[in-house]
Design an enzyme around this catalytic site. Structure first.
Site, mmCIF file in Angstrom:
data_model
loop_
_atom_site.group_PDB
_atom_site.id
_atom_site.type_symbol
_atom_site.label_atom_id
_atom_site.label_comp_id
_atom_site.label_asym_id
_atom_site.label_seq_id
_atom_site.Cartn_x
_atom_site.Cartn_y
_atom_site.Cartn_z
ATOM 1 C CG ASP A 21 33.341 52.604 -60.963
ATOM 2 O OD1 ASP A 21 33.257 53.354 -61.958
ATOM 3 O OD2 ASP A 21 33.414 51.360 -61.047
ATOM 4 C CG HIS A 38 32.523 62.091 -65.643
ATOM 5 N ND1 HIS A 38 32.737 60.948 -64.911
ATOM 6 C CD2 HIS A 38 32.707 61.727 -66.949
ATOM 7 C CE1 HIS A 38 33.038 59.954 -65.732
ATOM 8 N NE2 HIS A 38 33.026 60.397 -66.968
ATOM 9 C CG LEU A 132 41.342 65.883 -45.650
ATOM 10 C CD1 LEU A 132 41.415 64.478 -45.044
ATOM 11 C CD2 LEU A 132 39.970 66.094 -46.292
HETATM 12 C C1 IPE Z 1 38.398 52.935 -61.705
HETATM 13 O O1 IPE Z 1 37.160 52.961 -62.329
HETATM 14 C C2 IPE Z 1 39.101 54.229 -61.918
HETATM 15 C C3 IPE Z 1 38.483 55.390 -61.293
HETATM 16 C C4 IPE Z 1 37.439 55.396 -60.508
HETATM 17 C C5 IPE Z 1 39.117 56.633 -61.579
HETATM 18 P P1 IPE Z 1 36.932 52.353 -63.778
HETATM 19 O O2 IPE Z 1 35.488 52.486 -64.060
HETATM 20 O O3 IPE Z 1 37.864 52.964 -64.741
HETATM 21 O O4 IPE Z 1 37.357 50.827 -63.567
HETATM 22 P P2 IPE Z 1 36.888 49.507 -64.295
HETATM 23 O O5 IPE Z 1 37.095 49.727 -65.756
HETATM 24 O O6 IPE Z 1 35.448 49.327 -63.960
HETATM 25 O O7 IPE Z 1 37.732 48.425 -63.724
HETATM 26 C C1 IPE Z 2 34.043 56.817 -62.406
HETATM 27 O O1 IPE Z 2 32.847 56.632 -63.072
HETATM 28 C C2 IPE Z 2 34.791 58.034 -62.882
HETATM 29 C C3 IPE Z 2 35.959 57.747 -63.735
HETATM 30 C C4 IPE Z 2 36.465 56.580 -63.951
HETATM 31 C C5 IPE Z 2 36.590 58.886 -64.371
HETATM 32 P P1 IPE Z 2 32.780 55.872 -64.467
HETATM 33 O O2 IPE Z 2 32.952 56.878 -65.562
HETATM 34 O O3 IPE Z 2 33.722 54.741 -64.494
HETATM 35 O O4 IPE Z 2 31.279 55.354 -64.436
HETATM 36 P P2 IPE Z 2 30.744 53.928 -64.894
HETATM 37 O O5 IPE Z 2 31.563 52.901 -64.181
HETATM 38 O O6 IPE Z 2 30.916 53.853 -66.378
HETATM 39 O O7 IPE Z 2 29.322 53.930 -64.458
HETATM 40 MG MG MG Z 3 33.570 52.803 -63.909
#
Ligand code: IPE
Ligand code: IPE
Ligand code: MG
Length: 246
Positions: A21, A38, A132
Site C-alpha cells: 500500500d 504504481h 519460491l
Molecule cells: C488494499 O489497499 C489493497 C491492495 C493493496 C491491493 P487499498 O489502498 O485498496 O485499501 P484501503 O482502501 O486503504 O483499505
Molecule cells: C496500493 O497503493 C496499490 C493498489 C491498491 C493497487 P494505493 O494505490 O492504494 O496507494 P495509496 O494508498 O492511495 O497511497
Molecule cells: Mg491504498
C-alpha cells in the site's frame, strides 16, 4: 552485523503475505499522478520477490489489486491492468531463471482478456519451478473468496458429495483459493495503515501482523529483513500459555 545476518534461517516464516500500500501517496508527495506510483511499486515487487527467493522463503503472497479497487477511476484501473500485462510479459524469464512459480488468487473472470491470457501463460510457463511460490492476489477479496467457497460446498452438499455434519475447518480451507498454500505466519502492510482491507481473513487467523510507515515504492529487502527479525522476536502462542510452548 548486517540486517540479513541477524535473520535466523532456521526460524524463517514459510509464508509471508504483504499488503502493498501507499503507491498513490508516494506519487502525490512527488507531484506526480497515481500511476507513476504504481509504476515504481513494480520495482519494489521485483526487489522483494528476489529477497524472498534468496532467503529461501516458500510462499510470498502479494496483494496487488482488490475487488474493491475496481471502483477506482477508470484511467487508474486501465493503467494498472496495462502495467500488469507488461510486467508479467517481461518478468517470466526472470521468474524461470530464479526457479519461481507464479500463482494467482482472485476473481480472474473480471480481468481484461489480455491480462488473463498473460497470467495463464506465465502460470503455465513457470509451473515446473520448485523454488519460491509467488502468489499474486488480483481482483481478490477475502469475502468474495469465502462466498465462492460456501457456494462450492453447498453445491457438493446438494449433490450428496459432502455431509453437512462432516464439514470441518479443513473443508472450508480446501475450498479457498489458497487451498494448496500454508497459512501466512507473517503479514506485512506498508504505508502506515492499520487494517486488513478484505485480505485473507480466514488464513490470517494466527499470523503475526507487521505494520510499517514505509510507502510501498520505497520498500526494499532491508525493510523485509526488519519485518522478519521483528517476527522472529515474537512468541507465537496459538491460544496456549507461555509455559506450555517453552
Ligand atoms: C488494499 O489497499 C489493497 C491492495 C493493496 C491491493 P487499498 O489502498 O485498496 O485499501 P484501503 O482502501 O486503504 O483499505
Ligand atoms: C496500493 O497503493 C496499490 C493498489 C491498491 C493497487 P494505493 O494505490 O492504494 O496507494 P495509496 O494508498 O492511495 O497511497
Ligand atoms: Mg491504498
Amino acid at each position: 552485523m548486517s540486517l540479513k545476518d541477524q535473520i535466523d534461517i532456521i526460524k524463517l516464516p514459510h509464508h509471508i503475505a504483504i499488503i502493498m500500500d501507499g503507491n498513490g501517496r508516494w506519487a502525490k508527495d512527488k507531484g506526480e499522478d497515481r500511476l507513476f506510483g504504481h509504476f515504481h511499486g513494480v520495482e519494489s515487487v521485483r526487489n522483494i520477490v528476489e529477497g524472498c527467493a534468496e532467503l529461501g522463503i516458500g510462499y510470498l503472497t502479494l496483494y496487488a489489486f482488490s475487488t474493491e479497487n475496481w471502483d477506482r477511476p477508470e484511467d487508474e484501473v486501465t493503467g494498472l491492468m496495462e502495467l500488469l500485462v507488461d510486467t508479467i510479459r517481461h518478468e517470466v524469464v526472470t521468474l524461470n531463471k530464479n526457479n519461481i512459480r507464479l500463482h494467482v488468487i482472485g476473481n480472474m473472470e473480471l480481468l481484461p482478456a489480455a491480462a488473463k491470457k498473460e497470467l495463464d501463460d506465465a502460470i503455465r510457463e513457470t509451473s515446473a519451478n520448485t523454488g519460491l511460490n509467488l502468489v499474486m492476489a488480483l481482483s481478490y477479496s477475502s469475502r468474495w473468496e469465502l462466498t465462492q467457497a460456501m457456494r462450492k460446498i453447498a453445491q457438493k452438499v446438494r449433490m450428496d458429495q459432502i455431509d453437512p455434519d462432516e464439514i470441518t475447518q479443513e473443508t472450508i480451507q480446501q475450498h479457498l483459493c489458497t487451498a494448496k498454500f500454508p497459512d501466512p505466519e507473517l503479514m506485512i502492510r506498508t504505508s502506515g495503515e492499520y487494517r486488513i482491507s478484505n485480505f485473507l481473513l480466514f488464513q490470517l487467523a494466527y499470523s503475526e501482523l507487521y505494520f510499517t510507515d514505509t510507502l510501498w515504492p520505497d520498500f526494499r529487502k532491508e525493510n523485509l529483513y526488519e519485518a522478519i527479525i521483528d517476527y522472529q522476536g515474537r512468541e507465537r502462542r496459538f491460544g496456549k500459555t507461555s509455559e506450555q510452548i517453552a
